[in-house]
Scaffold this active site. Structure first.
Site, PDB file in Angstrom:
ATOM      1  N   SER A  37       0.817  -1.220   0.000  1.00  0.00           N
ATOM      2  CA  SER A  37       0.000   0.000   0.000  1.00  0.00           C
ATOM      3  C   SER A  37       0.845   1.263   0.000  1.00  0.00           C
ATOM      4  O   SER A  37       1.632   1.487   0.916  1.00  0.00           O
ATOM      5  CB  SER A  37      -0.872   0.062   1.260  1.00  0.00           C
ATOM      6  OG  SER A  37      -1.898  -0.862   1.181  1.00  0.00           O
ATOM      7  N   HIS A  68      -3.413   1.028  -5.010  1.00  0.00           N
ATOM      8  CA  HIS A  68      -2.684  -0.042  -5.682  1.00  0.00           C
ATOM      9  C   HIS A  68      -2.904   0.119  -7.184  1.00  0.00           C
ATOM     10  O   HIS A  68      -4.018  -0.071  -7.651  1.00  0.00           O
ATOM     11  CB  HIS A  68      -3.212  -1.412  -5.280  1.00  0.00           C
ATOM     12  CG  HIS A  68      -2.870  -1.820  -3.878  1.00  0.00           C
ATOM     13  ND1 HIS A  68      -1.954  -2.807  -3.593  1.00  0.00           N
ATOM     14  CD2 HIS A  68      -3.321  -1.389  -2.684  1.00  0.00           C
ATOM     15  CE1 HIS A  68      -1.858  -2.953  -2.277  1.00  0.00           C
ATOM     16  NE2 HIS A  68      -2.683  -2.103  -1.706  1.00  0.00           N
ATOM     17  N   HIS A  90      -5.245  -9.472  -2.905  1.00  0.00           N
ATOM     18  CA  HIS A  90      -5.549  -9.838  -1.518  1.00  0.00           C
ATOM     19  C   HIS A  90      -6.701 -10.824  -1.503  1.00  0.00           C
ATOM     20  O   HIS A  90      -7.553 -10.775  -2.398  1.00  0.00           O
ATOM     21  CB  HIS A  90      -5.990  -8.596  -0.722  1.00  0.00           C
ATOM     22  CG  HIS A  90      -5.037  -7.447  -0.789  1.00  0.00           C
ATOM     23  ND1 HIS A  90      -5.036  -6.555  -1.837  1.00  0.00           N
ATOM     24  CD2 HIS A  90      -4.056  -7.049   0.058  1.00  0.00           C
ATOM     25  CE1 HIS A  90      -4.087  -5.645  -1.634  1.00  0.00           C
ATOM     26  NE2 HIS A  90      -3.476  -5.922  -0.502  1.00  0.00           N
ATOM     27  N   TYR A  92      -9.130 -10.645   0.473  1.00  0.00           N
ATOM     28  CA  TYR A  92     -10.401  -9.937   0.725  1.00  0.00           C
ATOM     29  C   TYR A  92     -11.040  -9.410  -0.552  1.00  0.00           C
ATOM     30  O   TYR A  92     -12.214  -9.031  -0.563  1.00  0.00           O
ATOM     31  CB  TYR A  92     -10.236  -8.812   1.759  1.00  0.00           C
ATOM     32  CG  TYR A  92      -9.311  -7.685   1.374  1.00  0.00           C
ATOM     33  CD1 TYR A  92      -9.652  -6.767   0.394  1.00  0.00           C
ATOM     34  CD2 TYR A  92      -8.075  -7.544   2.001  1.00  0.00           C
ATOM     35  CE1 TYR A  92      -8.802  -5.728   0.046  1.00  0.00           C
ATOM     36  CE2 TYR A  92      -7.213  -6.513   1.677  1.00  0.00           C
ATOM     37  CZ  TYR A  92      -7.586  -5.608   0.692  1.00  0.00           C
ATOM     38  OH  TYR A  92      -6.741  -4.600   0.347  1.00  0.00           O
ATOM     39  N   GLU A  93     -10.277  -9.385  -1.647  1.00  0.00           N
ATOM     40  CA  GLU A  93     -10.872  -8.974  -2.927  1.00  0.00           C
ATOM     41  C   GLU A  93     -11.707 -10.113  -3.526  1.00  0.00           C
ATOM     42  O   GLU A  93     -12.354  -9.925  -4.554  1.00  0.00           O
ATOM     43  CB  GLU A  93      -9.768  -8.576  -3.908  1.00  0.00           C
ATOM     44  CG  GLU A  93      -9.018  -7.325  -3.482  1.00  0.00           C
ATOM     45  CD  GLU A  93      -7.848  -7.011  -4.409  1.00  0.00           C
ATOM     46  OE1 GLU A  93      -8.076  -6.344  -5.428  1.00  0.00           O
ATOM     47  OE2 GLU A  93      -6.724  -7.445  -4.110  1.00  0.00           O
ATOM     48  N   ALA A 120       2.012  -2.704   4.321  1.00  0.00           N
ATOM     49  CA  ALA A 120       1.646  -1.776   5.389  1.00  0.00           C
ATOM     50  C   ALA A 120       1.013  -2.619   6.483  1.00  0.00           C
ATOM     51  O   ALA A 120       0.188  -3.485   6.188  1.00  0.00           O
ATOM     52  CB  ALA A 120       0.648  -0.755   4.855  1.00  0.00           C
ATOM     53  N   MET A 223      -2.986  -7.797   6.008  1.00  0.00           N
ATOM     54  CA  MET A 223      -3.907  -8.623   5.210  1.00  0.00           C
ATOM     55  C   MET A 223      -3.248  -9.181   3.949  1.00  0.00           C
ATOM     56  O   MET A 223      -3.932  -9.442   2.966  1.00  0.00           O
ATOM     57  CB  MET A 223      -5.127  -7.787   4.807  1.00  0.00           C
ATOM     58  CG  MET A 223      -5.843  -7.124   5.974  1.00  0.00           C
ATOM     59  SD  MET A 223      -7.102  -5.966   5.402  1.00  0.00           S
ATOM     60  CE  MET A 223      -7.521  -5.139   6.945  1.00  0.00           C
ATOM     61  N   SER A 224      -1.922  -9.316   3.978  1.00  0.00           N
ATOM     62  CA  SER A 224      -1.240  -9.717   2.731  1.00  0.00           C
ATOM     63  C   SER A 224       0.015 -10.516   3.024  1.00  0.00           C
ATOM     64  O   SER A 224       0.195 -11.050   4.114  1.00  0.00           O
ATOM     65  CB  SER A 224      -0.870  -8.460   1.935  1.00  0.00           C
ATOM     66  OG  SER A 224       0.141  -7.730   2.609  1.00  0.00           O
ATOM     67  N   ASN A 247       0.129   2.273  11.359  1.00  0.00           N
ATOM     68  CA  ASN A 247      -0.804   2.661  12.423  1.00  0.00           C
ATOM     69  C   ASN A 247      -0.565   1.717  13.591  1.00  0.00           C
ATOM     70  O   ASN A 247       0.007   0.645  13.408  1.00  0.00           O
ATOM     71  CB  ASN A 247      -2.249   2.534  11.922  1.00  0.00           C
ATOM     72  CG  ASN A 247      -2.574   1.138  11.443  1.00  0.00           C
ATOM     73  OD1 ASN A 247      -2.166   0.738  10.360  1.00  0.00           O
ATOM     74  ND2 ASN A 247      -3.279   0.387  12.259  1.00  0.00           N
ATOM     75  N   HIS A 261      -7.938   3.522   6.330  1.00  0.00           N
ATOM     76  CA  HIS A 261      -7.025   3.342   5.194  1.00  0.00           C
ATOM     77  C   HIS A 261      -6.273   4.638   4.874  1.00  0.00           C
ATOM     78  O   HIS A 261      -5.155   4.612   4.388  1.00  0.00           O
ATOM     79  CB  HIS A 261      -7.818   2.844   3.985  1.00  0.00           C
ATOM     80  CG  HIS A 261      -6.964   2.352   2.849  1.00  0.00           C
ATOM     81  ND1 HIS A 261      -6.013   1.356   3.011  1.00  0.00           N
ATOM     82  CD2 HIS A 261      -6.907   2.706   1.550  1.00  0.00           C
ATOM     83  CE1 HIS A 261      -5.412   1.143   1.850  1.00  0.00           C
ATOM     84  NE2 HIS A 261      -5.931   1.946   0.936  1.00  0.00           N
TER      85      HIS A 261
END
Ligand code: NAG
Ligand code: NAG
Ligand code: NAG
Length: 286
Positions: A37, A68, A90, A92-93, A120, A223-224, A247, A261
């Site tokens: 990211s 992206h 990802h 989640y896509e 990230a 998440m990756s 974060n 995000h």
């Protein structure tokens, strides 16, 4: 059960994608970089670029996330041929883990033997600060606990063995080399080394989940990365993983902070120059 079924990608698809790429660039990189990211600007710094949009490559998935882009950039980084993925995939896509890692096997067919993966991540370790750079020394494949693994399905013996070892997933030599680079660049005060945990997303973690991860010894969560690392290690690539702590995870119910995000993208931009300097320096030493 249907939700757990991993549809494995046919071998022919990897071969057709690789052959198409070989016909569209003269470059033969041995190093691939997956840009996380907001870190895609690394690819802009390459010299003698060949840019290939994902949608032009047979069987390549396409990226659906803001921040992206979706293209392969071939070129010279500090004089060495590299291929950068500007934009990754990802689960989640809606993609399976094997589809997320599709480009890694294509890279292997192109002759890539070193994979640098950036992401990230949220900081779980309370010693970490936003903006820290964490070299990944190990990971926890949380989706793997319920059967999600990019190698699920019939093994492709041409890529690697059925039961690959993961205790050396992250190359120690590369990590030490990267540490040396951070010293040279004066980045040592923002460098960490830790354990990355992958969750499925796209929702961020709850407070209870963050506290659970902390108890498990996790330093950063995202998440990756894990699908690409498992797939790369399966085909014997040397792997360096880098998390940018964008974060801090929320661990207390008193906190009024909210994960978003935007914060992730802002921190990425803040550290983009440092990360580019680090990778440029590192690739020169490889
Ligand atoms: C970069 O491209 C230019 C123009 O095509 C060429 O003259 C030069 O040799 C290339 N540099 C390298 C290092 O390949
Ligand atoms: C934080 O740093 C201190 C001092 O180096 C160390 O003792 C402690 O174990 C660290 N905490 C975590 C969670 O890593
Ligand atoms: C949360 O706030 C309450 C009341 O103000 C306080 O007693 C408690 O110690 C706080 N907890 C944490 C984890 O900060």
């Amino acid at each position: 059960m249907a939700c757990l079924m991993e549809s494995s990608v046919p071998l022919q698809s990897y071969k057709e994608a690789a052959e198409w790429i070989l016909a569209h660039t003269d470059q033969r990189p041995r190093i691939a970089v997956i840009c996380g990211s907001g870190l895609g600007t690394l690819a802009e710094t390459l010299e003698n670029k060949t840019v290939i949009p994902y949608e032009d490559i047979p069987h390549f998935p396409s990226s659906t996330v803001p921040g992206h882009a979706g293209r392969l950039v071939f070129g010279l980084l500090n004089g060495k041929q590299c291929v950068c993925m500007q934009g990754r995939f990802h689960i989640y896509e809606g993609y399976s883990m094997s589809t997320v890692a599709f480009p890694v096997r294509v890279f292997s067919l192109l002759g890539v033997d070193t994979l640098i993966v950036t992401n990230a991540a949220g900081g779980i370790n309370s010693n970490y600060s936003v903006g820290d750079i964490m070299f990944i020394k190990d990971h926890i494949n949380m989706p793997g606990f319920c059967g999600q693994n990019p190698l699920r399905g019939p093994n492709e013996d041409g890529f690697g063995v059925r039961f690959p070892c993961m205790s050396d997933a992250y190359d120690q030599h590369l990590r030490h080399l990267a540490m040396d680079c951070t010293q040279e660049l004066g980045l040592q005060d923002i460098v960490q080394e830790g354990i990355y945990c992958m969750l499925g997303g796209p929702s961020y973690e709850t407070i209870a989940e963050c506290n659970m991860l902390k108890l498990l010894g996790v330093d950063a969560v995202g998440m990756s990365t894990v699908p690409e690392v498992i797939t790369g290690r399966h085909c014997r690539m040397h792997i360096l993983g880098i998390s940018l702590i964008t974060n801090m995870a929320i661990l207390s119910y008193n906190s009024t902070a909210h994960a978003n995000h935007q914060e992730v993208l802002q921190t990425s931009q803040l550290r983009a120059a440092a990360l580019i300097a680090l990778l440029t320096n590192l690739v020169g030493k490889m």
